[in-house]
Every structure is written in C-alpha cells, then in structure tokens.
Design a protein around this motif. Structure first.
Motif, PDB file in Angstrom:
ATOM      1  N   LEU A 154      14.889  -4.191  23.067  1.00  0.00           N
ATOM      2  CA  LEU A 154      14.292  -4.013  21.812  1.00  0.00           C
ATOM      3  C   LEU A 154      15.487  -3.662  20.896  1.00  0.00           C
ATOM      4  CD1 LEU A 154      11.192  -1.961  23.092  1.00  0.00           C
ATOM      5  CD2 LEU A 154      11.340  -4.304  21.868  1.00  0.00           C
ATOM      6  N   LEU A 172       9.165  -6.359  18.930  1.00  0.00           N
ATOM      7  CA  LEU A 172       8.967  -7.827  19.481  1.00  0.00           C
ATOM      8  C   LEU A 172       7.495  -7.646  20.271  1.00  0.00           C
ATOM      9  CD1 LEU A 172      12.251  -8.019  21.404  1.00  0.00           C
ATOM     10  CD2 LEU A 172      11.663  -9.153  19.284  1.00  0.00           C
ATOM     11  N   GLU A 216       7.440 -12.205  23.921  1.00  0.00           N
ATOM     12  CA  GLU A 216       9.044 -12.363  23.609  1.00  0.00           C
ATOM     13  C   GLU A 216       9.913 -11.481  24.673  1.00  0.00           C
ATOM     14  OE1 GLU A 216      12.587 -13.483  22.064  1.00  0.00           O
ATOM     15  OE2 GLU A 216      10.618 -14.659  22.148  1.00  0.00           O
ATOM     16  N   ARG A 220      12.497 -12.904  27.265  1.00  0.00           N
ATOM     17  CA  ARG A 220      13.855 -12.486  27.666  1.00  0.00           C
ATOM     18  C   ARG A 220      14.369 -11.863  28.887  1.00  0.00           C
ATOM     19  NH1 ARG A 220      15.852  -9.950  21.591  1.00  0.00           N
ATOM     20  NH2 ARG A 220      14.787 -11.454  20.477  1.00  0.00           N
ATOM     21  N   LEU A 264       3.075  -5.899  18.464  1.00  0.00           N
ATOM     22  CA  LEU A 264       4.276  -5.354  18.330  1.00  0.00           C
ATOM     23  C   LEU A 264       4.672  -4.096  19.107  1.00  0.00           C
ATOM     24  CD1 LEU A 264       5.374  -6.417  14.907  1.00  0.00           C
ATOM     25  CD2 LEU A 264       5.532  -8.070  17.075  1.00  0.00           C
ATOM     26  N   ARG A 321       7.843  -1.446  19.538  1.00  0.00           N
ATOM     27  CA  ARG A 321       9.177  -1.040  19.191  1.00  0.00           C
ATOM     28  C   ARG A 321       9.627   0.264  19.913  1.00  0.00           C
ATOM     29  NH1 ARG A 321       8.955   3.214  15.361  1.00  0.00           N
ATOM     30  NH2 ARG A 321       6.891   3.928  14.802  1.00  0.00           N
ATOM     31  N   THR A 350       8.912  -3.980  10.639  1.00  0.00           N
ATOM     32  CA  THR A 350       8.952  -2.979  12.046  1.00  0.00           C
ATOM     33  C   THR A 350       8.879  -1.813  11.548  1.00  0.00           C
ATOM     34  OG1 THR A 350      11.497  -3.197  12.035  1.00  0.00           O
ATOM     35  CG2 THR A 350      10.216  -4.882  12.981  1.00  0.00           C
TER      36      THR A 350
END
Length: 248
Positions: free
Chosen positions: A24, A31, A35, A39, A66, A68, A136
């Motif tokens: 992050l 994200l 994703e 990763r 998402l 964060r 974001t």
C-alpha cells in the motif's frame, strides 16, 4: 517464513501484515483486494483475512472495494487520526468553500498521516485536473505542496518522515533546504509535470503555533493567477488558524 506440509514456505502472519503495508505504501494509493493478493502472491482468502484483521486494528481503511493504509502507529493513534480528519472537515469546510468561491479552483483541507497526506475535505474546481489523490483521498508527503507546508514548521514530523523513507544524509540535507525555502516564502508550491497541475499550500496553525492542517489550492499551470491565489490562501489560512485557536 513458516513451512507448510508440502515443504514450501509462506509468509508468517506478521510478515504478511508488513507485506500489505509495503504494497500500500509502494505507490501511495488505495488498492483492491485482488491487486494486493497478486502483489503478495497469496490466495485472496488469505489476503482477505489479513486485511480484515488490519481494518479491525485500525491500521487499514476500507472504502468500497479499495483498501488504504492509515499511516501512523496502530490502534489508538489511528483513531486519533480519524478524529483529526473529522475535525479538519468540520473546521475547514467553510474556509475551503470560500476559497473555492473566490478562485473556482480545486481546494482541499489536508492533514499529515505518517508518510502520507490525507485530504480530509475537497471541492473540485472547473480545471478538470485529476490526480491520484482525487481517487484515494491520499497523496505522498514528500514532493507535494501539502506535505511541505505541514512539515516546514514541524521539524520533529519532518525528521520522522525522513526516517520512515530511509533518506540518506544528502537527501535529508536537501529536504531541510526545501523546507527552509517554504518557510521563507511562507507558501509551498509544487508543479506536477504529468497532470500539469500547480498546487499551493499553507499551514493552518493551532493555538500553540503548530501546523494543525493545511489548505491547498490546485489549478492548471499557465491559467492560475499566482499572486492572487497566494494572497487569498494566506488570508484563509490565517483566519482559519485564528478561529481554531479561539475554539481550542
């Protein structure tokens, strides 16, 4: 690392948590779970459990699909950060609105969040400029007008940011020079070559003369009345600081 019955290895729980933090932080944006799992090379179910634990601990925030990072110390510190974002929205929504009315540019209220800047409140102007922070609500401290404005009058915070980024002595010296320039100019300015945005930021000081938040104005390069924007921004930051000090 911990072993599995098949003889392969997988990240231990603490290592997975740190891997999520690294993912992050890598590009400073929120994200989706898929994703993050890609990763980390982990199953989505394992990644979901890790993220759920981090959300419960107050280390990660979730907005729709998402995730964060709520940068800073875990738990109570992030609860304080959440409260400060809410305070910034309440205290600065009126100054942000007035700045928008006067400039018709994108105006934000920002607070420091470890390696990141959180844009607690924003009104979009008519410049049709969009950056990663518009999606974001966060952006990097280093290399941003808001970050420089928040760090220039807060040496301990600047030192913490330098340590968290692992800056070597030469980079730290450069950062000190940049922040000294901001203090002399009494305004932070940053030009983004990719989006063609020009950002201006001024700190809002509390009763102890500490940078409590920052007001940020963003417009398209070549179409901004620089002196006019800086004058309005300074006036708004000064008035907001006086109001916060009076109520604090």
């Amino acid at each position: 690392m911990t072993g599995t019955r098949s003889g392969t290895t997988r990240p231990a729980r603490d290592e997975r948590t740190q891997a999520v933090v690294d993912a992050l932080l890598r590009d400073g944006r929120a994200l989706p779970l898929s994703e993050i799992a890609r990763r980390l090379d982990l199953a989505k179910s394992t990644t979901h459990r890790t993220l759920a634990a981090m959300v419960a601990a107050g280390d990660v925030g979730r907005e729709g699909r998402l995730y964060r990072l709520l940068e800073g110390e875990p738990g109570r510190a992030n609860q304080r950060l959440t409260a400060r974002r809410a305070d910034a929205r309440r205290a600065l929504s009126a100054p942000v609105g007035r700045l928008f009315t006067r400039t018709q540019l994108t105006v934000s209220a920002a607070v420091l969040n470890g390696r990141l800047v959180d844009y607690a409140y924003r009104i979009h102007g008519r410049d049709e400029l969009w950056t990663g922070s518009d999606q974001t609500g966060q952006g990097p401290v280093l290399g941003s007008a808001a970050g420089c404005a928040l760090l220039a009058w807060d040496p301990p915070a600047a030192l913490r940011v330098a340590e968290r980024h692992g800056l070597h002595p030469g980079e730290r010296a450069q950062l000190r020079r940049e922040l000294a320039d901001v203090r002399r100019a009494r305004v932070a300015v940053h030009a983004d070559p990719q989006s063609h945005a020009l950002c201006f930021a001024m700190p809002v000081f509390d009763a102890q003369a500490r940078p409590w938040a920052a007001l940020v104005v963003r417009g398209r390069r070549g179409r901004v009345d620089v002196s006019g924007v800086v004058h309005l921004l300074r006036s708004a930051a000064r008035s907001a600081g006086s109001a916060i000090s009076a109520t604090g």
